[in-house]
Each structure stands twice: as C-alpha cells, then as structure tokens.
Motif scaffolding. Structure first.
Motif, PDB file in Angstrom:
ATOM      1  N   LYS A 113       0.827  -1.215   0.000  1.00  0.00           N
ATOM      2  CA  LYS A 113       0.000   0.000   0.000  1.00  0.00           C
ATOM      3  C   LYS A 113       0.858   1.261   0.000  1.00  0.00           C
ATOM      4  O   LYS A 113       0.632   2.198   0.750  1.00  0.00           O
ATOM      5  CB  LYS A 113      -0.978  -0.015   1.173  1.00  0.00           C
ATOM      6  CG  LYS A 113      -1.927  -1.189   1.129  1.00  0.00           C
ATOM      7  CD  LYS A 113      -2.796  -1.256   2.342  1.00  0.00           C
ATOM      8  CE  LYS A 113      -3.627  -2.519   2.291  1.00  0.00           C
ATOM      9  NZ  LYS A 113      -4.179  -2.893   3.555  1.00  0.00           N
ATOM     10  N   SER A 114       1.859   1.235  -0.853  1.00  0.00           N
ATOM     11  CA  SER A 114       2.781   2.349  -0.984  1.00  0.00           C
ATOM     12  C   SER A 114       2.485   3.090  -2.285  1.00  0.00           C
ATOM     13  O   SER A 114       1.848   2.548  -3.182  1.00  0.00           O
ATOM     14  CB  SER A 114       4.218   1.804  -1.005  1.00  0.00           C
ATOM     15  OG  SER A 114       5.140   2.839  -1.201  1.00  0.00           O
ATOM     16  N   ARG A 115       2.945   4.299  -2.393  1.00  0.00           N
ATOM     17  CA  ARG A 115       2.681   5.050  -3.625  1.00  0.00           C
ATOM     18  C   ARG A 115       3.664   4.700  -4.730  1.00  0.00           C
ATOM     19  O   ARG A 115       3.520   5.145  -5.857  1.00  0.00           O
ATOM     20  CB  ARG A 115       2.643   6.547  -3.365  1.00  0.00           C
ATOM     21  CG  ARG A 115       3.916   7.141  -2.897  1.00  0.00           C
ATOM     22  CD  ARG A 115       3.710   8.616  -2.528  1.00  0.00           C
ATOM     23  NE  ARG A 115       4.953   9.186  -2.096  1.00  0.00           N
ATOM     24  CZ  ARG A 115       5.583  10.155  -2.721  1.00  0.00           C
ATOM     25  NH1 ARG A 115       5.057  10.689  -3.784  1.00  0.00           N
ATOM     26  NH2 ARG A 115       6.729  10.602  -2.266  1.00  0.00           N
ATOM     27  N   TYR A 116       4.693   3.915  -4.440  1.00  0.00           N
ATOM     28  CA  TYR A 116       5.639   3.497  -5.468  1.00  0.00           C
ATOM     29  C   TYR A 116       6.219   2.129  -5.138  1.00  0.00           C
ATOM     30  O   TYR A 116       6.286   1.725  -3.998  1.00  0.00           O
ATOM     31  CB  TYR A 116       6.784   4.508  -5.633  1.00  0.00           C
ATOM     32  CG  TYR A 116       7.436   4.915  -4.340  1.00  0.00           C
ATOM     33  CD1 TYR A 116       8.365   4.098  -3.713  1.00  0.00           C
ATOM     34  CD2 TYR A 116       7.105   6.123  -3.729  1.00  0.00           C
ATOM     35  CE1 TYR A 116       8.948   4.468  -2.517  1.00  0.00           C
ATOM     36  CE2 TYR A 116       7.687   6.511  -2.533  1.00  0.00           C
ATOM     37  CZ  TYR A 116       8.614   5.679  -1.934  1.00  0.00           C
ATOM     38  OH  TYR A 116       9.196   6.039  -0.750  1.00  0.00           O
ATOM     39  N   ALA A 117       6.620   1.422  -6.190  1.00  0.00           N
ATOM     40  CA  ALA A 117       7.325   0.151  -6.028  1.00  0.00           C
ATOM     41  C   ALA A 117       8.775   0.477  -5.697  1.00  0.00           C
ATOM     42  O   ALA A 117       9.232   1.604  -5.870  1.00  0.00           O
ATOM     43  CB  ALA A 117       7.230  -0.652  -7.319  1.00  0.00           C
ATOM     44  N   THR A 118       9.501  -0.526  -5.213  1.00  0.00           N
ATOM     45  CA  THR A 118      10.882  -0.304  -4.796  1.00  0.00           C
ATOM     46  C   THR A 118      11.803  -1.380  -5.357  1.00  0.00           C
ATOM     47  O   THR A 118      11.470  -2.571  -5.322  1.00  0.00           O
ATOM     48  CB  THR A 118      10.976  -0.345  -3.256  1.00  0.00           C
ATOM     49  OG1 THR A 118      10.059   0.580  -2.708  1.00  0.00           O
ATOM     50  CG2 THR A 118      12.358   0.007  -2.776  1.00  0.00           C
TER      51      THR A 118
END
Length: 159
Positions: A113-118
């Motif tokens: 539930k993050s605004r970007y992948a890592t």
C-alpha cells in the motif's frame, strides 16, 4: 522438618507494547505478517531446492498491474545484466541472489500500500561508495533511461 514455601506462579505479561509516545502498538500489519509467513515458507522451499526462478516468476504472476509488468521487465533486466544472480523469492517478493545472499529485490507498491514500487539492494550488493549511498530506489515507471541505470546498478552490485 521445615515447611516449604509454595512456588510462585509465573505472571503472564501483556503482549501489547507501549511506545515512547504512550500509545499502544498494534504489532505487525497484515502485510508484515504475510511477508514473515512467506519468508518461513521460502526457507522450507530452499531446503527442498524449490525456491528458484519458478518461485520468483510465480510471485510476479500474482502481482496486480502495474506492478506485474514492472516486475517482469525488471526480471529481464536483472537476468541480462547479471546472469550470475539466481532468481528466488524473499519475503514473498522476487529477489536475486549470489550464493545464499540476496543482492537485490523488488517490492510491490500494491502489496505494501505504498505510492511506489521499490528496487532494493542488500548489504551483499557491491554498491558501497563513500560514507553514504542509496540502497533502495522508488520506481513509478520504467523508461529506457531508468532501465539502463538499473542494469548498470545491478552489474556494479555483483562485481
């Protein structure tokens, strides 16, 4: 004969933790619990020789879009940039290892539930430079320029 004292009952402590701010911690999130459970399953799979590229591709296939497309592309970039890295899963996410050490990994934005992948690199990656260097990169999209940069980072990580 002297009389013995009855043994004291062990007192059970609460599992709730209190933070420095005085708020009670709720413990791990559902996502964190799922990742820990996945890691335990991965260790068992490794013991059977089953935590391999098939497991990494299965983890990618389970991702919702757009993370799935990004993970597929990263898989190709990493495999072509560093063929010595072996794909596997790590905490339920695709990862790439040299021997038994994970060098880099992809973390889905949707899953956490993050605004970007890592795209992250472990301490086994050979990226040390000076007193400060990045170990994780936020990914919103893959362009030709970011793909080239990722390929160079991965190559350097396994030197």
């Amino acid at each position: 004969m002297p009389q013995r004292k009855p043994a004291k009952k062990a007192t059970q402590k609460s599992t709730k933790k209190t933070t420095a701010t005085g708020k009670t911690s709720k413990g791990w999130t559902a996502e964190e619990r799922a990742a820990a459970k996945a890691y335990a399953q991965e260790l068992k799979a490794e013991a059977r020789g089953a935590n391999d590229e098939r497991a990494a591709l299965a983890a990618i296939a389970q991702m919702p879009e757009p993370d799935r497309a990004m993970a597929k592309r990263l898989h190709s970039i990493i495999k072509s940039s560093a063929p010595a890295l072996a794909p596997k899963t790590w905490y339920g996410m695709p990862a790439y290892a040299k021997g038994d050490k994970v060098v880099c990994f992809f973390q889905s934005a949707v899953k956490f539930k993050s605004r970007y992948a890592t795209l992250g690199f472990s301490d086994a990656a050979n990226l040390d430079e000076g007193a400060l260097w990045p170990v994780a990169f936020a990914l919103k999209e893959l362009t030709a320029a970011t793909e080239a940069e990722i390929g160079a980072l991965v190559k350097k990580a396994v030197e």
